[in-house]
Write an enzyme that holds these catalytic residues in place. Sequence first.
Site, PDB file in Angstrom:
ATOM      1  N   HIS A 114     -52.877   5.123  93.953  1.00  0.00           N
ATOM      2  CA  HIS A 114     -52.941   5.819  94.786  1.00  0.00           C
ATOM      3  C   HIS A 114     -53.466   5.813  95.972  1.00  0.00           C
ATOM      4  O   HIS A 114     -55.118   5.893  95.711  1.00  0.00           O
ATOM      5  CB  HIS A 114     -52.068   7.159  95.428  1.00  0.00           C
ATOM      6  CG  HIS A 114     -50.325   7.210  94.908  1.00  0.00           C
ATOM      7  ND1 HIS A 114     -49.635   8.171  95.514  1.00  0.00           N
ATOM      8  CD2 HIS A 114     -49.578   6.160  94.115  1.00  0.00           C
ATOM      9  CE1 HIS A 114     -48.302   7.607  94.755  1.00  0.00           C
ATOM     10  NE2 HIS A 114     -48.666   6.879  93.560  1.00  0.00           N
ATOM     11  N   GLU A 116     -54.995   7.936  98.197  1.00  0.00           N
ATOM     12  CA  GLU A 116     -55.717   9.127  98.232  1.00  0.00           C
ATOM     13  C   GLU A 116     -56.635   8.849  96.809  1.00  0.00           C
ATOM     14  O   GLU A 116     -57.801   9.341  96.891  1.00  0.00           O
ATOM     15  CB  GLU A 116     -54.903  10.326  98.512  1.00  0.00           C
ATOM     16  CG  GLU A 116     -54.178   9.955  99.794  1.00  0.00           C
ATOM     17  CD  GLU A 116     -53.329   9.372  99.482  1.00  0.00           C
ATOM     18  OE1 GLU A 116     -51.929  10.334  99.902  1.00  0.00           O
ATOM     19  OE2 GLU A 116     -52.730   7.909  99.029  1.00  0.00           O
ATOM     20  N   CYS A 144     -48.109  12.450  98.993  1.00  0.00           N
ATOM     21  CA  CYS A 144     -47.542  13.039  98.065  1.00  0.00           C
ATOM     22  C   CYS A 144     -47.655  13.943  96.760  1.00  0.00           C
ATOM     23  O   CYS A 144     -49.073  14.463  97.260  1.00  0.00           O
ATOM     24  CB  CYS A 144     -47.473  11.477  96.774  1.00  0.00           C
ATOM     25  SG  CYS A 144     -48.280  11.212  95.840  1.00  0.00           S
ATOM     26  N   CYS A 147     -51.072  13.373  95.296  1.00  0.00           N
ATOM     27  CA  CYS A 147     -52.499  13.304  96.027  1.00  0.00           C
ATOM     28  C   CYS A 147     -52.604  15.011  96.645  1.00  0.00           C
ATOM     29  O   CYS A 147     -54.138  14.937  96.723  1.00  0.00           O
ATOM     30  CB  CYS A 147     -51.985  12.252  96.618  1.00  0.00           C
ATOM     31  SG  CYS A 147     -51.769  10.652  95.908  1.00  0.00           S
TER      32      CYS A 147
END
Length: 207
Positions: A114, A116, A144, A147
């Site tokens: 992801h 992040e 999410c 993260c």
Amino acid sequence: MRSEPADATDPALETVRPGQPTPGRLGRVGPGADEGLADPTGAGRRQRHELWMRRALEIAVTGPSSSGPTSAGGPVTGDPADDVPVGAVLYGPDGAELATGRNERELTGDPTAHAEVLALRRAAERLGRWRLAGCTLVVSLEPCTMCAGAIVLARVSTVVFGAWEPKTGAAGSLWDVLRDRRLNHRPEVYGGVLGTEAAAVLRAFFR
């Protein structure tokens, strides 16, 4: 007396609307007394957050950063155009850009790639340490749970995000991992910064 971070169950948050900056301390609900005022060294906080968010949106729409797709730990296996356009930028305590990330799950076949997480990994590698205290993570979509957990573990001080994510968001939408009192670190969180622009990027992708 040191004030405790607020969480989503705190009565003080009842007046906070989606899209408002959210508090990192009790007594600071929504925009603080200094929100939007000029900073002697440059733009005010709100203007700075918007400037940084535009950079995150640029990363989201232009593809993987110059740090390279293989920095996630694996070879390139897919097309970057298949990845949901989410961009993240990590800024140091002095406001300098430390690292960027864009979703690379399809590109690298890595389920943890992801935006992040990639930005956190790259910043830690650059600084030579895992603690990112004093840093600000700016991401175009609400983090999410994975993260949010990584952000807490990395001791990031401030999180600024764009579009809210009611299905998986862990910064106030579905869960509020970032400000959960049970955790040993709770960053300040500002949600909905350039949320309309951030949501438009995602809508265009899913058409």
